[in-house]
Design a protein around this motif. Sequence first.
Motif, PDB file in Angstrom:
ATOM      1  N   PHE A 485      -9.063   9.663   9.464  1.00 29.60           N
ATOM      2  CA  PHE A 485      -8.328   9.101   8.527  1.00 29.60           C
ATOM      3  C   PHE A 485      -7.652  10.133   7.439  1.00 29.60           C
ATOM      4  CE2 PHE A 485     -11.627   5.937   9.699  1.00 29.60           C
ATOM      5  CZ  PHE A 485     -10.700   4.722  10.033  1.00 29.60           C
ATOM      6  N   ALA A 486      -7.862  11.377   7.902  1.00 26.73           N
ATOM      7  CA  ALA A 486      -7.270  12.417   6.626  1.00 26.73           C
ATOM      8  C   ALA A 486      -5.870  12.039   6.485  1.00 26.73           C
ATOM      9  CB  ALA A 486      -7.643  13.829   7.342  1.00 26.73           C
ATOM     10  N   SER A 487      -5.149  12.005   7.447  1.00 23.78           N
ATOM     11  CA  SER A 487      -3.625  11.880   7.536  1.00 23.78           C
ATOM     12  C   SER A 487      -3.096  10.577   7.057  1.00 23.78           C
ATOM     13  CB  SER A 487      -2.860  12.072   8.845  1.00 23.78           C
ATOM     14  OG  SER A 487      -3.301  11.078   9.779  1.00 23.78           O
ATOM     15  N   VAL A 488      -4.184   9.674   7.147  1.00 25.45           N
ATOM     16  CA  VAL A 488      -3.774   8.169   6.373  1.00 25.45           C
ATOM     17  C   VAL A 488      -3.857   8.441   4.774  1.00 25.45           C
ATOM     18  CG1 VAL A 488      -4.375   5.837   6.512  1.00 25.45           C
ATOM     19  CG2 VAL A 488      -4.258   7.023   8.420  1.00 25.45           C
ATOM     20  N   PHE A 491      -1.840  10.416   2.674  1.00 28.51           N
ATOM     21  CA  PHE A 491      -0.311  10.219   2.482  1.00 28.51           C
ATOM     22  C   PHE A 491      -0.331   8.776   2.104  1.00 28.51           C
ATOM     23  CE2 PHE A 491       0.121  13.666   5.634  1.00 28.51           C
ATOM     24  CZ  PHE A 491       1.211  14.478   5.074  1.00 28.51           C
ATOM     25  N   SER A 492      -1.278   8.239   1.358  1.00 25.10           N
ATOM     26  CA  SER A 492      -1.449   6.830   1.379  1.00 25.10           C
ATOM     27  C   SER A 492      -0.369   6.334   0.260  1.00 25.10           C
ATOM     28  CB  SER A 492      -2.702   6.353   0.968  1.00 25.10           C
ATOM     29  OG  SER A 492      -3.150   6.989  -0.475  1.00 25.10           O
ATOM     30  N   MET A 493      -0.092   7.133  -0.680  1.00 20.42           N
ATOM     31  CA  MET A 493       0.848   7.200  -1.811  1.00 20.42           C
ATOM     32  C   MET A 493       2.361   7.643  -1.197  1.00 20.42           C
ATOM     33  SD  MET A 493      -0.578   5.874  -4.682  1.00 20.42           S
ATOM     34  CE  MET A 493      -1.267   4.823  -3.326  1.00 20.42           C
ATOM     35  N   THR A 494       2.561   8.161  -0.134  1.00 21.73           N
ATOM     36  CA  THR A 494       3.859   8.791   0.255  1.00 21.73           C
ATOM     37  C   THR A 494       4.612   7.835   1.015  1.00 21.73           C
ATOM     38  OG1 THR A 494       2.914  10.996  -0.184  1.00 21.73           O
ATOM     39  CG2 THR A 494       4.892  10.772   0.937  1.00 21.73           C
ATOM     40  N   PHE A 495       4.039   7.243   2.168  1.00 26.03           N
ATOM     41  CA  PHE A 495       4.681   6.772   3.302  1.00 26.03           C
ATOM     42  C   PHE A 495       4.272   5.405   3.069  1.00 26.03           C
ATOM     43  CE2 PHE A 495       3.678  10.714   5.519  1.00 26.03           C
ATOM     44  CZ  PHE A 495       5.031  11.151   5.492  1.00 26.03           C
ATOM     45  N   MET A 530     -10.848   4.552  -1.436  1.00 21.29           N
ATOM     46  CA  MET A 530      -9.830   4.226  -2.172  1.00 21.29           C
ATOM     47  C   MET A 530      -8.370   4.332  -1.529  1.00 21.29           C
ATOM     48  SD  MET A 530     -10.347   3.517  -5.436  1.00 21.29           S
ATOM     49  CE  MET A 530      -8.691   3.946  -6.149  1.00 21.29           C
ATOM     50  N   GLY A 531      -8.451   5.489  -0.519  1.00 20.14           N
ATOM     51  CA  GLY A 531      -6.966   5.587   0.132  1.00 20.14           C
ATOM     52  C   GLY A 531      -6.760   4.339   1.120  1.00 20.14           C
ATOM     53  N   SER A 538      -0.959  -2.270  -0.113  1.00 20.65           N
ATOM     54  CA  SER A 538       0.672  -2.010  -0.026  1.00 20.65           C
ATOM     55  C   SER A 538       1.031  -2.711   1.199  1.00 20.65           C
ATOM     56  CB  SER A 538       0.986  -0.459   0.016  1.00 20.65           C
ATOM     57  OG  SER A 538       0.291   0.280   1.020  1.00 20.65           O
ATOM     58  N   ALA A 539       0.228  -2.680   2.013  1.00 23.92           N
ATOM     59  CA  ALA A 539       0.673  -3.620   3.631  1.00 23.92           C
ATOM     60  C   ALA A 539       0.352  -5.141   3.500  1.00 23.92           C
ATOM     61  CB  ALA A 539      -0.156  -2.846   4.641  1.00 23.92           C
ATOM     62  N   ARG A 540      -0.535  -5.286   2.204  1.00 17.34           N
ATOM     63  CA  ARG A 540      -0.588  -6.615   2.106  1.00 17.34           C
ATOM     64  C   ARG A 540      -1.322  -7.053   3.447  1.00 17.34           C
ATOM     65  NH1 ARG A 540      -0.207  -7.726  -3.290  1.00 17.34           N
ATOM     66  NH2 ARG A 540       2.314  -7.730  -3.889  1.00 17.34           N
ATOM     67  N   TYR A 541      -2.304  -6.677   3.585  1.00 11.47           N
ATOM     68  CA  TYR A 541      -3.053  -7.013   4.820  1.00 11.47           C
ATOM     69  C   TYR A 541      -4.617  -7.172   4.280  1.00 11.47           C
ATOM     70  CZ  TYR A 541      -4.132  -6.812   9.574  1.00 11.47           C
ATOM     71  OH  TYR A 541      -4.300  -7.094  11.274  1.00 11.47           O
ATOM     72  N   PRO A 542      -5.005  -8.419   4.008  1.00  9.35           N
ATOM     73  CA  PRO A 542      -6.295  -8.962   3.776  1.00  9.35           C
ATOM     74  C   PRO A 542      -7.344  -8.520   4.726  1.00  9.35           C
ATOM     75  CG  PRO A 542      -4.842 -10.570   3.114  1.00  9.35           C
ATOM     76  CD  PRO A 542      -4.056  -9.699   4.244  1.00  9.35           C
TER      77      PRO A 542
END
Length: 639
Positions: A485-488, A491-495, A530-531, A538-542
Amino acid sequence: MVEPLDTRKNLAVELLRIFPPSIGVDALEDTVFRERYGLSLDATITFNGLDASIKRSALFPAIRALYANPQTSIPVKTVDGTSAKLSMELEKEPKLFLSLGEARHEIPSFWMLAENKDIRLSGFQVEVAERNLPTDTIESWRQKIEERPLSDEEMSDLKEDLALVPQEVAKAIRHEAMQNEGRVSVLVPRNARYYRGLIGDRGDAANVEKYAAGNAKAQVDRLLNWDFGRGLAQCLLFCANPRLSALIDISGKAPEEVKSFFRWLANEGDRFSQIAGVEVGIRAFSKYPQIEPYLVKIIEDVRDENPSDKDGRLALTAHLFVFADGELARTRCFADAPPYWRRLAATAQASILERAIVSLGGAGEDWSEWAHLRAQHFFMQTLADLREEPRWLPDLMTPAQLRLELLMRARIVSNEFQSDISDGPLRSLVLGKEPNQLETLTSVPTAAAPSPVEGGIAAPIEFPKDLQADLRAPQDGKVLEAKIFASVVNFSMTFHFDKEIAGLISNLLRSVKYRLAFEQDADITFTLLMGLASIAASARYPELADELRILTRVLGRRGDLKADAEAKMRIALVACASRKDKLEWCKTVGEWLLEIANGELERKEAARFRSHLRTLCHAVPELWQHTAKVDATLSALCD
């Protein structure tokens, strides 16, 4: 049966004594409340520079008598019993004087008390021109002033409106900052009319992009048409986003006037206004190349500052934003507005505070105590705001992130207008590729993180396909390496993460039955959660938020999550922002926080948790009914 007025008056007075002073003041300032109970206020008028104060009930009748017969003098008593005299001279404009012994002092004319309509309208026009009052304020008072002299209470209301303009508030702040004890209500006013004059009329704009495309231009034009220097200085206060500064057009202004303004900005401006000014300056650089040294100075000052310096300007800016935004959250001044609107007001007010501190020589001091005063309200309000604007976290208000944000804004506008930037120090700084130039300094993921007013705007760049490979690879129920999950997370605040990506993560966690393997001695569990929570929001995915709740529970039982109740609360509130509906959000928050409260908590930990909970419910009162059990559980642990 209706009680006699005197009985109701006495009852109201006694009841007001029971409540805290702040509540009593709010009640007494309500005209309807005073009229209902037959109460009246008698303000004390203090004259700046004079050691004299006079009760309004004595001063105003005397002034009215002078306007009726200006040839006389009227004796009055000051609050301390000193004898004084009021007199008037009628020239082009009436002048009012207060005599104390042998000394005679000119005081404000109180033109609004005159019987002569022309005197009233002339005085009002002077105030309008000097203070640049908002249009709705002008219209609401002009009709009353045309009709008749103002009553004592109307007079006080008008004085308040005249004082609630940015330049007058700035003066009051400088005066307050020199006192031993300052009043927060002066530093951060809680009157909505004041902020309309400061940042404009939002209309129905749901985010900063829509405001920039809507009413913001009218606010910019109102300020620039009033006075170039003072108007531009006020415009920059609320330009917390490049779309707002793009509305400012300085073409046609005299070069020397423009140069003088940017000289002031570079030496005495606040950091937010300086970068907005850089955007304005670079857009107009082809017409005003003489401002180059000031643009270079601003950018280099931001670039060269050490973000870890507790006495630095970036730290000052961050502390003042937390203080202003936290106070606006505490007073619920913008409870019915989108979060970006409160943060726009907080940015502008923090900038006014910073200018005052700079002008008084206090910029090299540690102002962190100001942030601490309202840090809890700031933090919990921002976590609550994620339900509406899920992309901006309170952790982003740091000197280091501010430095990146400001430099990135300078880089973006420079790239857009690079053909207008001639060869020289500015072009090298903003378009060069050396280590101390903007491209290199901002080539990190967090440089693309949103600003405080951009939390409701989707990230413009999609999560790259090549980084999705690990998420799509079948795992066959094996233990999953957490580093997948490192890349996710990085970049959680970027993409921009859509529901498909959030669904992949959710399915992945479920397929391995929440079994994650962490590198030895790696304390990344909280950062990972947190990421992922940010992506769910941000994805609105409950569904991802629900999987994270289970994952948090599993990791806690295994001992892989070394986080206290406060940290778990943060994870919960970020993940719960995946539910935009307020009722759903309240229910889910209540359930998750109850689970945390029923864990193993120390007494002090429970007390902190309860304090945060109560501040959160202050931000969202509807949450109380869903967290009553949480509060009761924590109360029992605290006793």
